[in-house]
Scaffold this motif. Structure first.
Motif, PDB file in Angstrom:
ATOM      1  N   LEU A 220       6.051   3.215   6.215  1.00 37.97           N
ATOM      2  CA  LEU A 220       6.074   2.448   4.969  1.00 37.97           C
ATOM      3  C   LEU A 220       4.710   1.911   4.590  1.00 37.97           C
ATOM      4  N   GLY A 221       3.673   2.374   5.238  1.00 34.46           N
ATOM      5  CA  GLY A 221       2.329   1.922   4.896  1.00 34.46           C
ATOM      6  C   GLY A 221       1.833   0.896   5.899  1.00 34.46           C
ATOM      7  N   SER A 222       0.975   0.004   5.441  1.00 35.03           N
ATOM      8  CA  SER A 222       0.387  -1.022   6.297  1.00 35.03           C
ATOM      9  C   SER A 222       0.219  -2.291   5.487  1.00 35.03           C
ATOM     10  N   ALA A 223      -0.012  -3.383   6.189  1.00 37.99           N
ATOM     11  CA  ALA A 223      -0.170  -4.691   5.541  1.00 37.99           C
ATOM     12  C   ALA A 223      -1.051  -5.553   6.422  1.00 37.99           C
ATOM     13  N   ALA A 224      -1.656  -6.543   5.789  1.00 35.25           N
ATOM     14  CA  ALA A 224      -2.496  -7.471   6.526  1.00 35.25           C
ATOM     15  C   ALA A 224      -1.631  -8.359   7.420  1.00 35.25           C
ATOM     16  N   PRO A 225      -2.155  -8.793   8.567  1.00 35.81           N
ATOM     17  CA  PRO A 225      -1.361  -9.660   9.439  1.00 35.81           C
ATOM     18  C   PRO A 225      -0.923 -10.947   8.759  1.00 35.81           C
ATOM     19  N   THR A 226      -1.761 -11.481   7.873  1.00 39.40           N
ATOM     20  CA  THR A 226      -1.385 -12.716   7.184  1.00 39.40           C
ATOM     21  C   THR A 226      -0.220 -12.488   6.234  1.00 39.40           C
ATOM     22  N   VAL A 227      -0.159 -11.315   5.626  1.00 46.46           N
ATOM     23  CA  VAL A 227       0.973 -10.994   4.755  1.00 46.46           C
ATOM     24  C   VAL A 227       2.270 -10.961   5.544  1.00 46.46           C
ATOM     25  N   LEU A 228       2.217 -10.351   6.730  1.00 44.88           N
ATOM     26  CA  LEU A 228       3.416 -10.316   7.569  1.00 44.88           C
ATOM     27  C   LEU A 228       3.789 -11.705   8.061  1.00 44.88           C
ATOM     28  N   ALA A 229       2.790 -12.547   8.330  1.00 46.32           N
ATOM     29  CA  ALA A 229       3.090 -13.928   8.701  1.00 46.32           C
ATOM     30  C   ALA A 229       3.769 -14.668   7.552  1.00 46.32           C
ATOM     31  N   GLY A 230       3.321 -14.413   6.322  1.00 48.80           N
ATOM     32  CA  GLY A 230       3.996 -15.009   5.168  1.00 48.80           C
ATOM     33  C   GLY A 230       5.422 -14.528   5.026  1.00 48.80           C
ATOM     34  N   TRP A 231       5.642 -13.256   5.335  1.00 53.15           N
ATOM     35  CA  TRP A 231       7.006 -12.718   5.298  1.00 53.15           C
ATOM     36  C   TRP A 231       7.878 -13.415   6.326  1.00 53.15           C
ATOM     37  N   ALA A 232       7.320 -13.649   7.526  1.00 51.07           N
ATOM     38  CA  ALA A 232       8.085 -14.333   8.573  1.00 51.07           C
ATOM     39  C   ALA A 232       8.434 -15.751   8.148  1.00 51.07           C
TER      40      ALA A 232
END
Length: 383
Positions: A220-232
Protein backbone atom coordinates in the motif's frame (compact mmCIF):
# COMPACT_ATOMS: atom_id res chain seq x y z
CA UNK A 1 -7.23 -30.61 34.13
CA UNK A 2 -9.92 -28.55 35.83
CA UNK A 3 -10.16 -26.24 32.83
CA UNK A 4 -10.64 -29.29 30.58
CA UNK A 5 -13.49 -30.54 32.76
CA UNK A 6 -15.14 -27.11 32.72
CA UNK A 7 -14.75 -26.89 28.94
CA UNK A 8 -16.28 -30.34 28.49
CA UNK A 9 -19.36 -29.31 30.47
CA UNK A 10 -19.81 -25.91 28.84
CA UNK A 11 -22.77 -24.88 26.74
CA UNK A 12 -22.46 -24.95 22.91
CA UNK A 13 -22.41 -21.15 22.71
CA UNK A 14 -19.48 -21.02 25.16
CA UNK A 15 -17.61 -23.63 23.14
CA UNK A 16 -18.28 -21.64 19.98
CA UNK A 17 -16.76 -18.52 21.52
CA UNK A 18 -13.72 -20.48 22.65
CA UNK A 19 -13.39 -21.93 19.16
CA UNK A 20 -13.36 -18.35 17.83
CA UNK A 21 -10.55 -17.50 20.28
CA UNK A 22 -8.60 -20.56 19.11
CA UNK A 23 -9.07 -19.49 15.48
CA UNK A 24 -7.88 -15.96 16.28
CA UNK A 25 -4.82 -17.38 18.05
CA UNK A 26 -4.12 -19.65 15.09
CA UNK A 27 -4.36 -16.78 12.62
CA UNK A 28 -2.11 -14.54 14.71
CA UNK A 29 0.42 -17.32 15.18
CA UNK A 30 0.49 -17.98 11.46
CA UNK A 31 1.15 -14.30 10.73
CA UNK A 32 4.00 -14.27 13.25
CA UNK A 33 5.53 -17.38 11.71
CA UNK A 34 5.11 -15.87 8.23
CA UNK A 35 7.07 -12.81 9.39
CA UNK A 36 9.76 -15.13 10.74
CA UNK A 37 9.84 -17.05 7.47
CA UNK A 38 10.19 -13.83 5.48
CA UNK A 39 13.11 -12.79 7.65
CA UNK A 40 14.77 -16.15 7.02
CA UNK A 41 14.17 -15.94 3.28
CA UNK A 42 15.48 -12.35 3.03
CA UNK A 43 18.47 -12.14 5.38
CA UNK A 44 19.80 -9.08 3.58
CA UNK A 45 16.73 -6.93 4.22
CA UNK A 46 16.32 -6.59 8.01
CA UNK A 47 14.19 -3.38 7.87
CA UNK A 48 11.49 -5.03 5.74
CA UNK A 49 11.47 -8.11 7.97
CA UNK A 50 11.22 -5.93 11.07
CA UNK A 51 8.36 -3.96 9.54
CA UNK A 52 6.44 -7.17 8.81
CA UNK A 53 6.88 -8.33 12.39
CA UNK A 54 5.88 -4.91 13.73
CA UNK A 55 2.64 -4.89 11.73
CA UNK A 56 1.70 -8.18 13.41
CA UNK A 57 1.09 -6.15 16.58
CA UNK A 58 -2.33 -5.08 15.25
CA UNK A 59 -3.84 -8.59 14.80
CA UNK A 60 -2.04 -9.63 18.00
CA UNK A 61 -3.86 -6.91 19.97
CA UNK A 62 -7.18 -7.80 18.31
CA UNK A 63 -6.78 -11.46 19.33
CA UNK A 64 -5.94 -10.45 22.91
CA UNK A 65 -9.00 -8.23 23.15
CA UNK A 66 -11.23 -11.03 21.88
CA UNK A 67 -9.82 -13.50 24.38
CA UNK A 68 -10.40 -11.09 27.27
CA UNK A 69 -13.95 -10.38 26.12
CA UNK A 70 -14.74 -14.10 25.89
CA UNK A 71 -13.29 -14.71 29.36
CA UNK A 72 -15.44 -11.94 30.83
CA UNK A 73 -18.60 -13.19 29.11
CA UNK A 74 -18.50 -16.75 30.38
CA UNK A 75 -20.91 -17.39 33.28
CA UNK A 76 -18.82 -18.20 36.33
CA UNK A 77 -21.19 -17.50 39.20
CA UNK A 78 -21.85 -21.19 39.88
CA UNK A 79 -18.10 -21.89 40.02
CA UNK A 80 -17.38 -19.52 42.91
CA UNK A 81 -18.70 -21.81 45.65
CA UNK A 82 -17.02 -24.92 44.27
CA UNK A 83 -13.67 -23.21 43.77
CA UNK A 84 -13.86 -21.68 47.24
CA UNK A 85 -14.55 -25.13 48.69
CA UNK A 86 -11.50 -26.44 46.83
CA UNK A 87 -9.35 -23.79 48.53
CA UNK A 88 -8.79 -21.50 45.54
CA UNK A 89 -10.54 -18.56 47.19
CA UNK A 90 -11.42 -15.32 45.42
CA UNK A 91 -8.77 -15.80 42.76
CA UNK A 92 -10.14 -19.16 41.64
CA UNK A 93 -12.26 -17.87 38.77
CA UNK A 94 -9.54 -15.59 37.29
CA UNK A 95 -6.99 -18.40 37.51
CA UNK A 96 -9.39 -20.85 35.90
CA UNK A 97 -10.18 -18.33 33.15
CA UNK A 98 -6.45 -17.78 32.57
CA UNK A 99 -5.82 -21.51 32.32
CA UNK A 100 -8.75 -22.00 29.96
CA UNK A 101 -7.63 -19.09 27.78
CA UNK A 102 -4.05 -20.36 27.68
CA UNK A 103 -5.23 -23.84 26.72
CA UNK A 104 -7.51 -22.50 23.98
CA UNK A 105 -4.85 -20.21 22.53
CA UNK A 106 -2.22 -22.96 22.74
CA UNK A 107 -4.47 -25.17 20.65
CA UNK A 108 -4.67 -22.39 18.07
CA UNK A 109 -0.87 -21.98 18.12
CA UNK A 110 -0.41 -25.68 17.41
CA UNK A 111 -2.78 -25.41 14.45
CA UNK A 112 -0.85 -22.37 13.21
CA UNK A 113 2.43 -24.28 13.36
CA UNK A 114 1.00 -27.25 11.47
CA UNK A 115 -0.50 -25.04 8.76
CA UNK A 116 2.72 -23.04 8.41
CA UNK A 117 4.81 -26.16 8.00
CA UNK A 118 2.35 -27.41 5.40
CA UNK A 119 2.31 -24.27 3.23
CA UNK A 120 5.97 -23.35 3.68
CA UNK A 121 6.94 -24.15 0.12
CA UNK A 122 8.18 -20.89 -1.40
CA UNK A 123 11.44 -19.08 -0.77
CA UNK A 124 9.46 -16.12 0.52
CA UNK A 125 8.86 -18.10 3.73
CA UNK A 126 12.44 -19.30 4.03
CA UNK A 127 11.85 -22.93 3.01
CA UNK A 128 15.51 -23.24 1.98
CA UNK A 129 16.64 -22.66 5.57
CA UNK A 130 15.94 -24.66 8.72
CA UNK A 131 13.24 -23.22 10.94
CA UNK A 132 14.66 -21.85 14.21
CA UNK A 133 12.80 -23.86 16.82
CA UNK A 134 13.43 -21.45 19.69
CA UNK A 135 12.25 -18.42 17.72
CA UNK A 136 9.14 -20.18 16.42
CA UNK A 137 8.16 -21.45 19.86
CA UNK A 138 8.71 -18.01 21.36
CA UNK A 139 6.42 -16.39 18.84
CA UNK A 140 3.78 -19.09 19.23
CA UNK A 141 3.87 -18.87 23.04
CA UNK A 142 3.35 -15.12 23.06
CA UNK A 143 -0.39 -15.23 22.34
CA UNK A 144 -1.33 -17.90 24.96
CA UNK A 145 0.79 -16.35 27.70
CA UNK A 146 -0.30 -12.74 27.19
CA UNK A 147 -3.94 -13.71 26.61
CA UNK A 148 -3.96 -15.70 29.86
CA UNK A 149 -2.36 -12.83 31.77
CA UNK A 150 -4.81 -10.31 30.32
CA UNK A 151 -7.80 -12.51 31.11
CA UNK A 152 -6.68 -13.03 34.71
CA UNK A 153 -6.01 -9.31 35.16
CA UNK A 154 -9.44 -8.33 33.82
CA UNK A 155 -11.25 -10.78 36.12
CA UNK A 156 -9.12 -10.43 39.23
CA UNK A 157 -11.25 -9.29 42.18
CA UNK A 158 -10.68 -5.72 43.19
CA UNK A 159 -11.37 -3.95 46.44
CA UNK A 160 -14.99 -3.07 46.91
CA UNK A 161 -15.64 0.61 46.25
CA UNK A 162 -17.65 2.69 48.71
CA UNK A 163 -21.38 2.48 48.21
CA UNK A 164 -22.51 5.01 45.62
CA UNK A 165 -25.95 6.57 45.31
CA UNK A 166 -28.36 4.99 42.89
CA UNK A 167 -27.94 7.84 40.44
CA UNK A 168 -24.26 6.93 39.94
CA UNK A 169 -24.59 3.15 39.95
CA UNK A 170 -23.49 2.22 36.44
CA UNK A 171 -23.49 -1.54 37.07
CA UNK A 172 -27.14 -1.89 38.13
CA UNK A 173 -29.18 -2.77 35.04
CA UNK A 174 -32.38 -1.98 36.88
CA UNK A 175 -31.47 1.50 38.06
CA UNK A 176 -34.26 3.95 37.37
CA UNK A 177 -32.21 7.13 37.52
CA UNK A 178 -29.68 8.38 35.04
CA UNK A 179 -26.22 6.82 34.95
CA UNK A 180 -23.14 8.98 35.27
CA UNK A 181 -21.58 9.53 31.86
CA UNK A 182 -18.12 8.04 31.17
CA UNK A 183 -15.40 10.64 31.25
CA UNK A 184 -13.63 9.51 28.07
CA UNK A 185 -15.65 11.28 25.38
CA UNK A 186 -13.96 14.73 25.48
CA UNK A 187 -10.53 13.19 25.93
CA UNK A 188 -11.12 10.76 23.10
CA UNK A 189 -12.34 13.51 20.79
CA UNK A 190 -9.30 15.63 21.65
CA UNK A 191 -6.94 12.71 21.06
CA UNK A 192 -8.57 11.96 17.71
CA UNK A 193 -8.26 15.60 16.64
CA UNK A 194 -4.61 15.71 17.73
CA UNK A 195 -3.88 12.53 15.79
CA UNK A 196 -5.47 13.90 12.62
CA UNK A 197 -3.55 17.17 12.99
CA UNK A 198 -0.27 15.28 13.46
CA UNK A 199 -0.95 13.24 10.33
CA UNK A 200 -1.52 16.29 8.14
CA UNK A 201 1.44 18.22 9.57
CA UNK A 202 3.81 15.28 9.39
CA UNK A 203 2.78 14.51 5.81
CA UNK A 204 3.53 18.07 4.70
CA UNK A 205 6.92 17.97 6.41
CA UNK A 206 7.81 14.59 4.90
CA UNK A 207 7.06 15.91 1.41
CA UNK A 208 9.21 19.00 1.85
CA UNK A 209 12.15 17.25 3.56
CA UNK A 210 14.00 14.00 3.01
CA UNK A 211 12.31 11.83 5.63
CA UNK A 212 12.75 8.08 5.92
CA UNK A 213 9.47 6.34 5.16
CA UNK A 214 8.14 3.12 6.63
CA UNK A 215 6.55 0.55 4.30
CA UNK A 216 2.84 -0.10 4.69
CA UNK A 217 1.64 -3.73 4.59
CA UNK A 218 0.40 -5.34 1.42
CA UNK A 219 2.10 -3.00 -1.03
CA UNK A 220 0.00 0.00 0.00
CA UNK A 221 2.98 2.32 -0.29
CA UNK A 222 4.89 3.98 2.53
CA UNK A 223 4.38 6.71 5.10
CA UNK A 224 6.41 8.77 7.50
CA UNK A 225 6.72 7.39 11.05
CA UNK A 226 5.05 10.51 12.43
CA UNK A 227 2.05 9.95 10.17
CA UNK A 228 1.66 6.43 11.52
CA UNK A 229 1.99 7.77 15.06
CA UNK A 230 -0.84 10.19 14.30
CA UNK A 231 -2.91 7.30 13.01
CA UNK A 232 -2.27 5.41 16.26
CA UNK A 233 -3.40 8.44 18.29
CA UNK A 234 -6.53 8.73 16.15
CA UNK A 235 -7.40 5.06 16.71
CA UNK A 236 -6.72 5.36 20.45
CA UNK A 237 -8.99 8.40 20.61
CA UNK A 238 -11.82 6.51 18.92
CA UNK A 239 -11.48 3.65 21.41
CA UNK A 240 -11.37 6.05 24.35
CA UNK A 241 -14.43 7.95 23.14
CA UNK A 242 -16.50 4.80 22.55
CA UNK A 243 -18.18 4.52 25.99
CA UNK A 244 -19.01 8.22 26.11
CA UNK A 245 -20.40 8.12 22.59
CA UNK A 246 -22.69 5.20 23.42
CA UNK A 247 -23.82 6.99 26.58
CA UNK A 248 -24.54 10.11 24.52
CA UNK A 249 -26.71 8.01 22.20
CA UNK A 250 -28.69 6.88 25.24
CA UNK A 251 -29.09 10.46 26.43
CA UNK A 252 -30.24 11.46 22.96
CA UNK A 253 -32.95 8.81 23.04
CA UNK A 254 -34.16 9.95 26.47
CA UNK A 255 -34.56 13.64 25.60
CA UNK A 256 -37.85 15.57 25.53
CA UNK A 257 -40.53 13.53 27.28
CA UNK A 258 -39.63 10.02 26.11
CA UNK A 259 -42.22 7.31 25.92
CA UNK A 260 -41.78 3.81 27.25
CA UNK A 261 -39.87 2.65 24.16
CA UNK A 262 -37.38 5.51 24.02
CA UNK A 263 -36.94 5.58 27.79
CA UNK A 264 -36.18 1.86 27.99
CA UNK A 265 -33.79 1.95 25.05
CA UNK A 266 -32.05 5.12 26.22
CA UNK A 267 -31.55 4.04 29.82
CA UNK A 268 -30.26 0.64 28.72
CA UNK A 269 -27.70 2.27 26.44
CA UNK A 270 -26.55 4.54 29.25
CA UNK A 271 -26.16 1.63 31.67
CA UNK A 272 -24.29 -0.55 29.17
CA UNK A 273 -22.08 2.20 27.73
CA UNK A 274 -19.02 1.18 29.74
CA UNK A 275 -19.42 -2.47 28.82
CA UNK A 276 -20.03 -2.22 25.06
CA UNK A 277 -18.60 1.23 24.32
CA UNK A 278 -14.95 0.31 24.10
CA UNK A 279 -15.48 -2.70 21.78
CA UNK A 280 -17.60 -0.46 19.56
CA UNK A 281 -14.79 2.10 19.56
CA UNK A 282 -12.32 -0.59 18.52
CA UNK A 283 -14.65 -1.71 15.73
CA UNK A 284 -14.95 1.90 14.53
CA UNK A 285 -11.17 2.27 14.51
CA UNK A 286 -10.79 -0.97 12.54
CA UNK A 287 -13.48 0.13 10.08
CA UNK A 288 -11.82 3.52 9.62
CA UNK A 289 -8.50 1.81 8.94
CA UNK A 290 -10.14 -0.52 6.42
CA UNK A 291 -11.79 2.39 4.62
CA UNK A 292 -8.48 4.26 4.52
CA UNK A 293 -6.76 1.16 3.11
CA UNK A 294 -9.43 0.85 0.42
CA UNK A 295 -8.89 4.51 -0.44
CA UNK A 296 -5.15 3.89 -0.79
CA UNK A 297 -5.71 0.73 -2.78
CA UNK A 298 -7.79 2.63 -5.33
CA UNK A 299 -5.32 5.50 -5.84
CA UNK A 300 -2.76 3.53 -7.80
CA UNK A 301 -1.72 0.24 -9.38
CA UNK A 302 -1.23 -1.71 -6.16
CA UNK A 303 -1.72 -5.41 -5.53
CA UNK A 304 -2.92 -6.41 -2.11
CA UNK A 305 -0.86 -9.28 -0.73
CA UNK A 306 -2.58 -12.47 0.49
CA UNK A 307 -1.15 -12.17 4.00
CA UNK A 308 -2.37 -8.60 4.26
CA UNK A 309 -5.86 -9.61 3.21
CA UNK A 310 -5.78 -12.47 5.70
CA UNK A 311 -4.64 -10.13 8.49
CA UNK A 312 -7.36 -7.61 7.64
CA UNK A 313 -10.01 -10.34 7.74
CA UNK A 314 -8.63 -11.62 11.05
CA UNK A 315 -8.71 -8.17 12.65
CA UNK A 316 -12.25 -7.55 11.41
CA UNK A 317 -13.52 -10.90 12.69
CA UNK A 318 -11.89 -10.32 16.08
CA UNK A 319 -13.40 -6.83 16.36
CA UNK A 320 -16.87 -8.08 15.38
CA UNK A 321 -16.57 -11.05 17.71
CA UNK A 322 -15.59 -8.75 20.58
CA UNK A 323 -18.62 -6.52 20.03
CA UNK A 324 -20.99 -9.47 19.83
CA UNK A 325 -19.44 -11.03 22.93
CA UNK A 326 -19.77 -7.78 24.87
CA UNK A 327 -23.40 -7.53 23.75
CA UNK A 328 -24.05 -11.07 25.00
CA UNK A 329 -22.42 -10.22 28.31
CA UNK A 330 -24.58 -7.12 28.63
CA UNK A 331 -27.68 -9.18 27.85
CA UNK A 332 -26.74 -11.69 30.51
CA UNK A 333 -26.25 -8.99 33.16
CA UNK A 334 -29.71 -7.55 32.59
CA UNK A 335 -31.57 -10.88 32.66
CA UNK A 336 -33.02 -10.11 36.10
CA UNK A 337 -34.31 -6.73 34.92
CA UNK A 338 -35.80 -8.26 31.78
CA UNK A 339 -37.51 -10.96 33.84
CA UNK A 340 -38.89 -8.34 36.20
CA UNK A 341 -40.26 -6.29 33.30
CA UNK A 342 -41.96 -9.35 31.80
CA UNK A 343 -43.50 -10.19 35.16
CA UNK A 344 -44.84 -6.64 35.36
CA UNK A 345 -46.67 -7.18 32.06
CA UNK A 346 -44.30 -5.49 29.61
CA UNK A 347 -44.86 -7.15 26.21
CA UNK A 348 -41.95 -8.94 24.59
CA UNK A 349 -42.50 -6.92 21.42
CA UNK A 350 -41.60 -3.75 23.34
CA UNK A 351 -38.33 -5.30 24.52
CA UNK A 352 -37.46 -6.35 20.97
CA UNK A 353 -38.33 -2.91 19.63
CA UNK A 354 -36.12 -1.30 22.29
CA UNK A 355 -33.22 -3.54 21.29
CA UNK A 356 -33.68 -2.66 17.62
CA UNK A 357 -33.91 1.04 18.45
CA UNK A 358 -30.66 0.88 20.44
CA UNK A 359 -28.82 -0.74 17.54
CA UNK A 360 -30.26 1.71 15.01
CA UNK A 361 -29.34 4.83 17.00
CA UNK A 362 -25.78 3.64 17.63
CA UNK A 363 -25.30 2.82 13.94
CA UNK A 364 -26.73 6.16 12.82
CA UNK A 365 -24.28 8.00 15.08
CA UNK A 366 -21.08 5.99 14.66
CA UNK A 367 -21.17 5.22 10.93
CA UNK A 368 -20.97 8.84 9.69
CA UNK A 369 -18.27 9.64 12.28
CA UNK A 370 -16.24 6.62 11.22
CA UNK A 371 -16.49 7.49 7.53
CA UNK A 372 -15.52 11.10 8.21
CA UNK A 373 -12.49 10.12 10.29
CA UNK A 374 -11.44 7.59 7.63
CA UNK A 375 -11.59 10.25 4.93
CA UNK A 376 -9.57 12.72 7.00
CA UNK A 377 -7.04 10.09 8.02
CA UNK A 378 -6.48 8.66 4.53
CA UNK A 379 -5.83 12.00 2.84
CA UNK A 380 -2.20 12.31 4.10
CA UNK A 381 -1.43 8.75 2.97
CA UNK A 382 -3.04 8.94 -0.46
CA UNK A 383 -0.09 10.62 -2.12
Amino acid sequence: MLSLRVARGSAPTVLLRRLLVAAASAGTGFLLLAALGYAMGHPGNPPAAGARLAWCVVPFAAALQLSVAVSRSEPSGRLHSGLAAAGLGRGGVPLLAAATTALTCALGSVVALLVFLQVRGGTALGSDRPLPVAGALTLLAAVPLLAAAASAASLWPRRAAPAAPASADADDPGALSAVTAPAGLPWGAALTAIGLAIEVTADNLSRSTATDLLPLPGGLGSAAPTVLAGWALTAAGMVLAGPGLVHACGRLLSLHRPGALRLLAGRTLQEESRRIGRPIGVLCAVTAGALAALELYGTGDRELGPLTGFAAALITVCALGTVLTAALEARRTREHSTTALVQLGVPASLLRAAAGLRCAVVLVVVIPLTVLIAQLASSPLAA
